[in-house]
Design a protein around this motif. Structure first.
Motif, short mmCIF file in Angstrom:
data_model
loop_
_atom_site.label_atom_id
_atom_site.label_comp_id
_atom_site.label_asym_id
_atom_site.label_seq_id
_atom_site.Cartn_x
_atom_site.Cartn_y
_atom_site.Cartn_z
N ALA A 84 0.54 -5.38 -10.32
CA ALA A 84 0.10 -6.77 -10.44
C ALA A 84 0.33 -7.30 -11.85
O ALA A 84 0.67 -8.47 -12.04
CB ALA A 84 -1.38 -6.87 -10.06
N ALA A 85 0.15 -6.41 -12.85
CA ALA A 85 0.38 -6.83 -14.23
C ALA A 85 1.83 -7.22 -14.47
O ALA A 85 2.14 -7.98 -15.40
CB ALA A 85 -0.04 -5.72 -15.19
N HIS A 86 2.72 -6.70 -13.62
CA HIS A 86 4.13 -7.05 -13.73
C HIS A 86 4.56 -8.07 -12.67
O HIS A 86 5.76 -8.26 -12.43
CB HIS A 86 4.98 -5.78 -13.61
N GLY A 87 3.59 -8.69 -12.02
CA GLY A 87 3.89 -9.77 -11.09
C GLY A 87 4.21 -9.34 -9.67
O GLY A 87 4.63 -10.17 -8.86
N VAL A 88 4.00 -8.05 -9.35
CA VAL A 88 4.27 -7.57 -8.00
C VAL A 88 2.94 -7.41 -7.27
O VAL A 88 2.12 -6.55 -7.62
CB VAL A 88 5.04 -6.23 -8.01
N THR A 89 2.70 -8.24 -6.29
CA THR A 89 1.45 -8.26 -5.53
C THR A 89 1.79 -8.29 -4.04
O THR A 89 2.95 -8.47 -3.66
CB THR A 89 0.63 -9.51 -5.88
N PRO A 90 0.79 -8.14 -3.16
CA PRO A 90 1.06 -8.24 -1.72
C PRO A 90 1.67 -9.58 -1.31
O PRO A 90 2.28 -9.69 -0.24
CB PRO A 90 -0.32 -8.03 -1.10
N ALA A 91 1.55 -10.58 -2.17
CA ALA A 91 2.14 -11.88 -1.86
C ALA A 91 3.64 -11.91 -2.14
O ALA A 91 4.36 -12.76 -1.61
CB ALA A 91 1.45 -12.97 -2.66
N THR A 92 4.11 -10.98 -2.97
CA THR A 92 5.53 -11.01 -3.37
C THR A 92 6.32 -9.80 -2.86
O THR A 92 7.55 -9.83 -2.90
CB THR A 92 5.66 -11.05 -4.90
N ALA A 93 5.63 -8.77 -2.38
CA ALA A 93 6.33 -7.57 -1.91
C ALA A 93 5.42 -6.78 -0.98
O ALA A 93 4.19 -6.91 -1.04
CB ALA A 93 6.77 -6.69 -3.08
N THR A 94 6.01 -5.95 -0.14
CA THR A 94 5.24 -5.03 0.69
C THR A 94 4.84 -3.84 -0.16
O THR A 94 5.70 -3.14 -0.69
CB THR A 94 6.07 -4.56 1.89
N ILE A 95 3.53 -3.63 -0.31
CA ILE A 95 3.02 -2.53 -1.13
C ILE A 95 2.29 -1.56 -0.22
O ILE A 95 1.37 -1.95 0.51
CB ILE A 95 2.08 -3.04 -2.24
N ILE A 96 2.70 -0.31 -0.25
CA ILE A 96 2.14 0.72 0.62
C ILE A 96 1.42 1.75 -0.24
O ILE A 96 1.94 2.21 -1.26
CB ILE A 96 3.26 1.42 1.43
N SER A 97 0.21 2.12 0.17
CA SER A 97 -0.54 3.17 -0.51
C SER A 97 -1.39 3.90 0.53
O SER A 97 -1.54 3.42 1.66
CB SER A 97 -1.41 2.59 -1.63
N PRO A 98 -1.94 5.06 0.19
CA PRO A 98 -2.74 5.80 1.17
C PRO A 98 -3.85 4.94 1.76
O PRO A 98 -4.48 4.13 1.07
CB PRO A 98 -3.32 6.96 0.34
N LEU A 99 -4.09 5.11 3.06
CA LEU A 99 -5.09 4.30 3.75
C LEU A 99 -6.48 4.54 3.18
O LEU A 99 -7.30 3.61 3.11
CB LEU A 99 -5.07 4.63 5.25
N ASP A 100 -6.77 5.78 2.78
CA ASP A 100 -8.04 6.10 2.16
C ASP A 100 -7.86 6.02 0.66
O ASP A 100 -7.20 6.85 0.05
CB ASP A 100 -8.49 7.51 2.57
N ALA A 101 -8.46 5.00 0.03
CA ALA A 101 -8.27 4.79 -1.40
C ALA A 101 -8.82 5.94 -2.24
O ALA A 101 -8.48 6.07 -3.42
CB ALA A 101 -8.95 3.49 -1.82
N ALA A 102 -9.68 6.77 -1.66
CA ALA A 102 -10.22 7.90 -2.40
C ALA A 102 -9.23 9.05 -2.48
O ALA A 102 -9.45 10.01 -3.21
CB ALA A 102 -11.52 8.39 -1.75
N CYS A 103 -8.13 8.97 -1.74
CA CYS A 103 -7.16 10.07 -1.66
C CYS A 103 -5.81 9.57 -2.16
O CYS A 103 -4.93 9.23 -1.38
CB CYS A 103 -7.05 10.59 -0.24
N SER A 104 -5.66 9.52 -3.47
CA SER A 104 -4.44 8.94 -4.06
C SER A 104 -3.49 10.06 -4.46
O SER A 104 -3.40 10.44 -5.62
CB SER A 104 -4.81 8.09 -5.28
N ASP A 105 -2.76 10.59 -3.48
CA ASP A 105 -1.83 11.66 -3.77
C ASP A 105 -0.63 11.59 -2.83
O ASP A 105 -0.59 10.79 -1.89
CB ASP A 105 -2.51 13.04 -3.68
N SER A 106 0.35 12.44 -3.11
CA SER A 106 1.58 12.44 -2.32
C SER A 106 1.32 12.80 -0.87
O SER A 106 1.94 12.24 0.05
CB SER A 106 2.58 13.43 -2.93
N GLU A 107 0.41 13.75 -0.64
CA GLU A 107 0.12 14.18 0.72
C GLU A 107 -0.34 13.01 1.57
O GLU A 107 0.14 12.81 2.70
CB GLU A 107 -0.95 15.28 0.71
N HIS A 108 -1.27 12.22 1.06
CA HIS A 108 -1.81 11.11 1.85
C HIS A 108 -0.84 9.94 1.92
O HIS A 108 -0.85 9.19 2.89
CB HIS A 108 -3.17 10.70 1.29
N LEU A 109 -0.02 9.76 0.88
CA LEU A 109 0.99 8.71 0.96
C LEU A 109 2.00 9.02 2.06
O LEU A 109 2.39 8.14 2.84
CB LEU A 109 1.71 8.57 -0.38
#
Length: 263
Positions: free
Chosen positions: A94-119
């Motif tokens: 977002a600090a670089h201007g990329v937000t859900p309004a400007t691009a498709t952003i995908i991250s783990p469904l469970d925000a508590a699990c921020s790792d490659s496995e969950h991605l």
């Protein structure tokens, strides 16, 4: 007086959390245990970024990867999806201007699990099969995301955007560590590499005889309260002899909650 909170993140990522802690009345010490440095040779990164529009998706493994890459990106191609691990990376985008309004952003469904496995579990691997994906990371990063994508038939390019290094044990850093380990603190550690680096620095202090007749600096550190956002870091801490651990899940909100502060 409340314990001092020691934030060991790289300096560029420490400011917002430090500000929130200070506003809540907690004493804060910034102790970056990883230095983020430019690459000696940025040519492979520049070559990969020159083809941004050819990728179906670009995965950034950390906020540092985002900041390093975007120093060479003038505008994000909106048709290219972005994959990130957690809230810190979303904020960096977002600090670089990329937000859900400007691009498709995908991250783990469970925000508590921020790792490659969950991605990997979140990604539509069938839709990516046979297509090109770029992974932007630091030097010598984990291979799990790339291996998982390749196993699904994705055409993966890996590129480093920065390098990490443990700071050198200077007289000033040694003095800071001595002062901190003379008291009870809450340590926020968001990287296994940083934790191993800290133990290495303390082993150097012990080898120099700085602890005198008191318990070694490594032992003193093992008795401190350490707050980590990921089970993998907790496993590293257990292996290094730490026993007073709090596992929070990803994001500053959870770190603040672990310190019994209202997010």
């Amino acid at each position: 007086m409340p314990n001092t909170v020691v934030i060991t993140r790289p300096l560029a990522q420490a400011g917002p959390l430090a500000g929130r802690l200070a506003a809540a009345g907690r004493p804060v010490v910034l102790l970056p245990l990883l230095e983020i440095c430019p690459l000696d040779d940025a040519a492979p990164l520049l070559a990969a970024l020159a083809e941004l529009g050819a990728y179906a998706m670009v995965a950034f493994v950390s906020p540092n990867a985002i900041d390093a890459a975007f120093s060479h990106i003038s505008a994000w191609p909106g048709a290219v999806a972005v994959a990130v691990m957690g809230d810190g990376s979303r904020a960096a985008l977002a600090a670089h201007g990329v937000t859900p309004a400007t691009a498709t952003i995908i991250s783990p469904l469970d925000a508590a699990c921020s790792d490659s496995e969950h991605l990997l579990k979140t990604l539509d691997l069938d839709a990516l099969r046979g297509r090109r994906v770029l992974i932007v990371r630091g030097e010598n990063g984990r291979e799990l995301l790339a291996e998982g994508l390749r196993a699904a038939g994705v055409l993966v390019t890996l590129v480093a955007a920065y390098r990490r290094s443990v700071p050198r044990l200077t007289a000033a850093l040694g003095a800071t560590l001595r002062v901190l380990l003379a008291q009870e603190n809450d340590w926020i550690v968001t990287s296994s590499e940083a934790l191993r680096g800290l133990v290495g620095l303390l082993q150097q202090l012990d080898a120099a005889g700085g602890a005198g007749p008191q318990p070694s600096f490594v032992v003193k550190m093992q008795q401190q309260h350490v707050i980590v956002p990921h089970a993998r870091i907790a496993q590293t801490a257990n292996g290094l002899g730490f026993s007073r651990l709090t596992l929070t899940g990803s994001g500053d909100e959870r770190l603040l909650a672990a310190l019994q502060l209202q997010p």
